[in-house]
Design an enzyme around this catalytic site. Structure first.
Site, PDB file in Angstrom:
ATOM      1  CG  ASP A   1     -48.077 -29.024 -14.360  1.00  0.00           C
ATOM      2  OD1 ASP A   1     -48.413 -29.811 -13.598  1.00  0.00           O
ATOM      3  OD2 ASP A   1     -48.300 -27.648 -14.188  1.00  0.00           O
TER       4      ASP A   1
ATOM      5  NE  ARG B   1     -21.607 -32.428  -5.244  1.00  0.00           N
ATOM      6  CZ  ARG B   1     -21.173 -33.700  -4.230  1.00  0.00           C
ATOM      7  NH1 ARG B   1     -20.871 -34.816  -4.805  1.00  0.00           N
ATOM      8  NH2 ARG B   1     -21.546 -33.730  -3.027  1.00  0.00           N
TER       9      ARG B   1
ATOM     10  NE  ARG C   1     -56.355 -51.506 -13.109  1.00  0.00           N
ATOM     11  CZ  ARG C   1     -57.553 -51.389 -13.932  1.00  0.00           C
ATOM     12  NH1 ARG C   1     -58.518 -51.782 -13.870  1.00  0.00           N
ATOM     13  NH2 ARG C   1     -57.088 -50.118 -14.843  1.00  0.00           N
TER      14      ARG C   1
ATOM     15  CD  GLU D   1     -61.161 -49.863 -17.256  1.00  0.00           C
ATOM     16  OE1 GLU D   1     -60.848 -48.929 -16.477  1.00  0.00           O
ATOM     17  OE2 GLU D   1     -60.726 -50.984 -17.152  1.00  0.00           O
TER      18      GLU D   1
END
Ligand code: F6P
Length: 317
Positions: free
Chosen positions: A126, A23, A153, A186
């Site tokens: 990455d 564009r 979780r 954790e």
């Protein structure tokens, strides 16, 4: 400048970048040729015309409408010369390449060795391009991983399990660090940092003895295999452990608003930079302003900010 070309790799936000390039070029009456199938298509002369209509409705699409493959031929001088031939034959006066560090190395070769005006747009989950804070696609990848993690979780806490979750990133721990922090995990294992398996297992056992019932360990694919880490945890702690390898779902999907906006800004700016006669550079944001990095810097290894993340993850665990 009358005619430019564009070729891409694959990740969320690349179509938004193609749209912005086309564009912006149309705005300046510059014709745009799309190179299908990346550098391989450049070698083989796989060229299509792109106009406002061909990029309509693609801002929200993952992947690349131009398709892409990894090209072994482009690593050879014969392949590179064939690619240059296609550029000349089609009167392409400037080329824009959207991709990760492999693609940026290609940009550098075309610009510095063959004198083809070429500009790179950083796009890789990455986020390992030196001098570039944020590459297109990595925000989407992190959000996809967080979405998956929030679901994992639920099972981890309900069933009192340990989960080892492997994320992508090749040799870079960027996705793993972001996901570990944003997902309240954790432990995080990344290629850039040594890891003490014994210490981690002791921490898990101690935590478990105090009543901590679940644990999520994020492993960057460049560091270790999630299965191997899970085996070590089971062996040393005896706790029930499951593995999830997130894989390619992180590279696909509809781009986040951050990636769409980044792609729009960088895509448009790449055309401006080419028109100014600049080459052998990669566009980027610095302090949220459009800027460029020389390609010879962009292709160097990127140093990741690690310690502040680690400290936070540990403090918040
Ligand atoms: O560079 C992006 C990336 O998705 C890495 O995270 C991953 O290691 C690699 O590409 C996978 O490559 P391929 O698509 O060739 O399997």
């Amino acid at each position: 400048m009358n005619k430019i070309g564009i070729l891409t790799r694959d990740c969320a936000g690349i179509n938004a970048a193609i749209r912005a390039v086309v564009r912006t070029a149309c705005h300046y009456n510059i014709e745009v040729l799309g190179v299908r199938r990346g550098y391989e298509g450049l070698i083989n002369g796989e060229i299509v015309n792109l106009n406002r209509l061909s990029v309509s409705g693609i801002i929200s699409l993952g992947g690349t409408i131009l398709k892409t493959v990894r090209s072994k031929k482009f690593l050879t001088e014969i392949g590179q010369k064939q690619a240059v031939k296609t550029i000349k034959k089609n009167n392409i006066e400037g080329l824009i390449v959207v991709g990760g560090n492999g693609s940026m190395r290609g940009v550098h070769i075309l610009a510095s060795k063959y004198n083809i005006p070429t500009i790179g747009i950083p796009a890789t989950i990455d986020n390992d391009i030196c001098g570039v804070d944020l590459a297109i696609g990595s925000d989407t990848a992190v959000n996809v991983a967080i979405d998956a993690l929030d679901k994992i979780r639920d099972t981890a806490t309900s069933l009192e399990r340990i989960f080892v979750v492997e994320v992508m990133g090749r040799d870079c721990g960027y996705i793993a660090l972001q996901v570990a922090l944003a997902g309240g995990c954790e432990e995080v294992l990344i290629p850039e940092k040594n890891f003490d398996a014994k210490k981690m297992c002791e921490e898990i056992s101690e935590g478990n003895a105090k009543g901590k019932i679940s644990w999520i360990v994020i492993v960057a694919e460049g560091k270790a295999k999630a299965n191997d880490i899970a085996e070590t945890i089971v062996e040393k702690t005896g706790l029930e452990t499951r593995v999830v390898v997130l894989g390619y779902i992180q590279r696909g999907g509809s781009p986040t608003a951050i990636d769409r906006i980044l792609a729009a800004r960088l895509g448009s700016y790449a055309v401006e930079v080419l028109r100014r006669g600049e080459t052998d550079k990669c566009v980027c944001l610095k302090d949220n302003r459009l800027d460029t990095v020389p390609l010879e810097i962009a292709i160097q290894p990127k140093e990741l900010e690690i310690e502040p993340y680690y400290r936070l993850i540990k403090i918040l665990t």
